[in-house]
Design an enzyme around this catalytic site. Structure first.
Site, PDB file in Angstrom:
ATOM      1  N   HIS A 154       0.838  -1.217   0.000  1.00 41.47           N
ATOM      2  CA  HIS A 154       0.000   0.000   0.000  1.00 41.47           C
ATOM      3  C   HIS A 154       0.868   1.261   0.000  1.00 41.47           C
ATOM      4  O   HIS A 154       0.425   2.313   0.470  1.00 41.47           O
ATOM      5  CB  HIS A 154      -0.935   0.052   1.221  1.00 41.47           C
ATOM      6  CG  HIS A 154      -1.740  -1.197   1.427  1.00 41.47           C
ATOM      7  ND1 HIS A 154      -3.045  -1.336   1.028  1.00 41.47           N
ATOM      8  CD2 HIS A 154      -1.406  -2.393   1.991  1.00 41.47           C
ATOM      9  CE1 HIS A 154      -3.489  -2.545   1.339  1.00 41.47           C
ATOM     10  NE2 HIS A 154      -2.501  -3.210   1.920  1.00 41.47           N
ATOM     11  N   SER A 275      14.676  21.133 -16.517  1.00 32.98           N
ATOM     12  CA  SER A 275      13.474  21.932 -16.735  1.00 32.98           C
ATOM     13  C   SER A 275      13.867  23.208 -17.470  1.00 32.98           C
ATOM     14  O   SER A 275      14.934  23.767 -17.236  1.00 32.98           O
ATOM     15  CB  SER A 275      12.845  22.286 -15.384  1.00 32.98           C
ATOM     16  OG  SER A 275      12.067  23.465 -15.496  1.00 32.98           O
ATOM     17  N   LYS A 281      16.085  21.444 -11.451  1.00 29.86           N
ATOM     18  CA  LYS A 281      15.422  20.161 -11.693  1.00 29.86           C
ATOM     19  C   LYS A 281      16.300  19.144 -12.411  1.00 29.86           C
ATOM     20  O   LYS A 281      17.086  19.489 -13.293  1.00 29.86           O
ATOM     21  CB  LYS A 281      14.152  20.369 -12.531  1.00 29.86           C
ATOM     22  CG  LYS A 281      13.069  21.153 -11.843  1.00 29.86           C
ATOM     23  CD  LYS A 281      12.504  20.462 -10.601  1.00 29.86           C
ATOM     24  CE  LYS A 281      11.682  19.253 -10.906  1.00 29.86           C
ATOM     25  NZ  LYS A 281      10.327  19.523 -11.357  1.00 29.86           N
ATOM     26  N   GLU A 288       9.590   8.071 -16.799  1.00 29.72           N
ATOM     27  CA  GLU A 288       8.220   8.530 -17.052  1.00 29.72           C
ATOM     28  C   GLU A 288       7.768   8.118 -18.455  1.00 29.72           C
ATOM     29  O   GLU A 288       6.619   7.737 -18.667  1.00 29.72           O
ATOM     30  CB  GLU A 288       8.137  10.048 -16.906  1.00 29.72           C
ATOM     31  CG  GLU A 288       8.350  10.518 -15.469  1.00 29.72           C
ATOM     32  CD  GLU A 288       8.613  12.012 -15.404  1.00 29.72           C
ATOM     33  OE1 GLU A 288       7.753  12.791 -15.823  1.00 29.72           O
ATOM     34  OE2 GLU A 288       9.705  12.398 -14.943  1.00 29.72           O
TER      35      GLU A 288
END
Ligand code: ARG
Length: 453
Positions: A154, A275, A281, A288
């Site tokens: 979980h 970024s 970043k 992804e």
């Protein structure tokens, strides 16, 4: 050029030409088309449709067609079969000889035969990519048998595990993906050629010999099934979609674990991007994209399932829609597997951050099991430990800091030895059954994994 049209008085509407053309994607099958033409022409000679001389003319014509295909892939014809037939006609002097090649053959059996050949060899390459990724996971697992971290259910802390156990979890999931792809490859290797348009071949070509010559594993036993069925592609797409979900899950774990909040691993800069606005970043775009691509892998399966679901037995033009999803899944896998391999190979393991994330609540199960060893039934022990943890929380102290007297309020079975429970490595070491996280069980698992590769 069209391969049909004798009974037509009107030309095809240009918008139908556009809709029906498949050359943009089926030219990938060009070399399979030539190969099949060679094998089929040999059979036509064996059964007397072609003379020896005609066969030689055709074979050298096909050599020239192959060269031309390498130089300039065709762009204009309706499909690759039309293109190769046209090019063969242009490559040899006598158009009558070229015109004999399609005897007893249809694009229905030809298209399936090509697709099956292409798919089988492309799957082999992807199986190789999975093996490489498995080898990298195994290498990382060997190097991180000592790195201990919280194991999650979980997405909440569960029990202490070693990092190698996660890497090996991915290894075994990928191992099944590899098996599924290999099974899809074997399924693809059924010979459709000789089925004709639907009723079989009237010139007695030897399908067993064709299968052997082209590298098929078996002959499809029914001509109508051979030209109608696309379940072999569905099996491949299904294996690809499942592989996609496994890669996606892996990507999701690593995205979480490489963020500042976990910090368990660091993704190499070569697999990260920046970024355009925020200078600090370093985003895990590699992972992804792998996670994102799993959507199209599932979509490709859905697309073909939906196409075949409502059509009658026999060839229907709908079936031309079998190719793009299959090619897309092949291309997507060819892109994502090497990226995942690179991410894994260059991943840095931050042992201190893993260790810092350990907290005594991860040993609650161990505390219950300590009571079990004293003879208390597990369900009761579970309840006792729940009360102990509630008390510790009330007092705002870790459970290890409760005095023995206080523990005895909940069960007289607690004794001095309870202090030994509060050791993460000892907890892992107790899980020593096959498949567990003890150092011995992990070493055994690594050996099993080595055997698989
Ligand atoms: N391009 C077609 C396909 O891939 C080839 C078969 C065409 N057959 C036909 N009867 N129109 O399915």
């Amino acid at each position: 050029m069209k391969l049909w049209g004798g009974r037509f008085k009107k030309p095809t509407a240009p918008e139908l030409e556009l809709l029906g053309s498949s050359i943009d994607f089926d030219r990938r099958l060009a070399f399979e088309d030539v190969r099949i033409n060679r094998a089929y022409s040999r059979e036509l000679q064996a059964v007397g449709v072609l003379s020896d001389g005609e066969l030689q003319t055709i074979l050298s014509g096909l050599d020239r067609v192959e060269e031309k295909l390498r130089e300039n892939p065709p762009l204009e014809d309706e499909d690759i079969h039309t293109a190769v037939e046209r090019m063969l006609g242009e490559a040899i002097e006598d158009p009558e000889v070229a015109a004999k090649v399609p005897t007893g053959r249809s694009r229905n059996d030809l298209a399936v035969t090509e697709m099956r050949l292409y798919l089988a060899s492309a799957i082999e390459a992807r199986v190789g990519d999975i093996e490489k990724l498995q080898a990298s996971l195994l290498q990382q697992a060997r190097a991180s048998q000592d790195a201990i971290l919280p194991g999650y259910t979980h997405l909440r802390r569960g029990q202490p595990v070693v990092y190698a156990q996660y890497l090996l979890a991915y290894f075994w999931a990928l191992d099944r993906d590899r098996e599924r792809l290999k099974a899809a490859r074997t399924r693809a290797l059924g010979l459709a050629l000789g089925a004709g348009a639907l009723a079989g071949n009237p010139f007695g070509v030897n399908r067993q010999r064709l299968a052997e010559e082209l590298g098929f594993d078996h002959v499809l036993p029914n001509s109508i099934d051979a030209i109608s069925s696309r379940d072999y592609i569905l099996e491949f797409l299904s294996a690809g979609a499942i592989l996609g979900t496994n890669l996606s899950r892996m990507a999701e774990d690593l995205i979480l674990w490489s963020g500042a909040e976990y910090g368990f691993v660091s993704i190499d800069e070569s697999y990260a991007t920046g970024s355009s606005l925020m200078p600090q970043k370093r985003n895990p775009d590699s992972l992804e994209l792998i996670r994102g691509k799993s959507g199209r892998l599932v979509g490709n399966l859905m697309a073909l399932l939906t196409t075949v679901k409502g059509i009658a037995t026999g060839y229907q033009r709908d079936l031309q829609e079998d190719k793009e999803p299959a090619f897309d899944t092949l291309d997507t896998l060819a892109m994502v597997l090497p990226v995942m391999d690179g991410v894994i190979k260059t991943l840095v393991v931050n042992r201190e951050n893993m260790a810092a994330a350990l907290s005594p609540d991860l040993l609650a199960t161990d505390l219950a099991e300590y009571l079990v060893r004293k003879g208390i039934p597990f369900r009761n022990a579970h309840g006792i430990v729940g009360q102990v943890l509630a008390r510790a929380a009330e007092k705002g102290v870790p459970p290890a800091e409760l005095a023995l007297d206080e523990l005895r309020e909940f069960s007289p079975e607690f004794d001095e030895a309870v202090s030994e429970v509060w050791d993460y490595r000892a907890s892992a070491a107790r899980r020593d059954t096959e498949g567990g996280v003890s150092p011995r069980a992990i070493a055994e698992q690594i050996k099993k994994a080595e055997k698989r590769l």
